[in-house]
Scaffold this active site. Structure first.
Site, short mmCIF file in Angstrom:
data_model
loop_
_atom_site.label_atom_id
_atom_site.label_comp_id
_atom_site.label_asym_id
_atom_site.label_seq_id
_atom_site.Cartn_x
_atom_site.Cartn_y
_atom_site.Cartn_z
N SER A 181 -11.64 33.76 -1.78
CA SER A 181 -11.79 34.89 -2.70
C SER A 181 -10.86 34.69 -3.88
CB SER A 181 -11.43 36.20 -1.99
OG SER A 181 -11.35 37.28 -2.91
N TYR A 234 -6.44 41.20 3.86
CA TYR A 234 -7.56 40.41 3.33
C TYR A 234 -7.04 39.29 2.44
CZ TYR A 234 -11.87 39.42 0.72
OH TYR A 234 -12.96 38.80 0.13
#
Length: 250
Positions: free
Chosen positions: A143, A156
């Site tokens: 990401s 995350y």
């Protein structure tokens, strides 16, 4: 037919970026295993593209081992693994996205179990089978939050940062054996998961924050994955590839 004769496993293949990749890989000639904890969704995609479905919770090592064994038993080998499965913002308390001071320990474990351990276990069991073929390609989905300081989803972010570090070390370790390991760093992508937690106005605002003035589409991540899976990227190894409309260049 960039993947003609290749056997590919895609985790998280029942929706979003994973489903787009399954469809594109199949169109390019691959035999695709659609792996997802949503077994019905995986079966639907498999039926539509002529692939094989496998129900898996990637945070469970034994299930990941069984997934790789299934692919090899069904299609005879393994050439490509797209470690795509992951959890992001969710209404489920188990996956609470928050500052580190507000993240429960069990939420931390659950998020890292899927987003980092799941990818590590995929690599652990895929690499020996790829060695039997003389090599292969592993694509890990990270990401842009792993390469920029974006607050509010610390577990995350830590997991995706770990994916980048894992990608680099495996790329160096296995290159001489013919296994390339790369990762994609998507920006904001139009997927069912993102759609469930944002309004049209919020997605428009997110799009405006990128130089290209829009959010990305799942198919655009799939095409990046196809490049890394195919011989078009035969000298690409250990790369972090942002697919984010230029957001990380700001």
């Amino acid at each position: 037919m960039k993947l003609s004769g290749k056997v590919v496993v895609v985790t998280g293949g029942a929706s979003g970026q994973g489903e787009a990749a399954c469809r594109l890989f199949a169109a390019e000639g691959a035999s695709v295993v659609i792996a997802d904890w949503n077994g019905a969704g995986a079966a639907r995609v498999a039926a539509e593209i002529g692939g094989a479905a496998f129900t898996v919770d990637v945070s469970q090592e034994d299930q990941v081992a069984a997934m790789i064994a299934f692919a090899c038993d069904r299609f005879g080998k393994l050439d490509v693994l797209f470690n795509n499965a992951g959890v992001g913002y969710s209404s489920t308390a188990r996956f609470k996205m928050a500052s580190i001071v507000d993240t429960p320990g069990d939420a931390w474990d659950a998020i890292l179990g899927i987003n980092l351990k799941g990818q590590a276990m995929g690599c652990k069991y895929a690499i020996p089978r790829m060695l039997e073929n003389g090599g292969g390609s592993i694509i890990n989905n990270a990401s842009i939050m792993a390469i920029a300081g974006v607050p509010g989803a610390d577990a995350y972010t830590a997991a995706k940062g770990g994916v980048i570090a894992l990608t680099r070390t495996l790329a160096v370790e296995w290159a001489e054996k013919g296994i390339r390991v790369n990762c994609i760093c998507p920006g904001t992508i139009e997927t069912p998961m993102v759609g469930a937690i944002t309004s049209d106005a919020e997605r428009a605002r997110l799009g405006e924050s990128t130089p290209m003035k829009r959010v990305g589409q799942a198919e655009e991540i799939a095409r990046a994955a196809l490049f890394l899976a195919s011989a078009d990227s035969s000298y690409v190894n250990g790369v972090m590839l942002p697919v984010d409309g230029g957001w990380s260049a700001l």
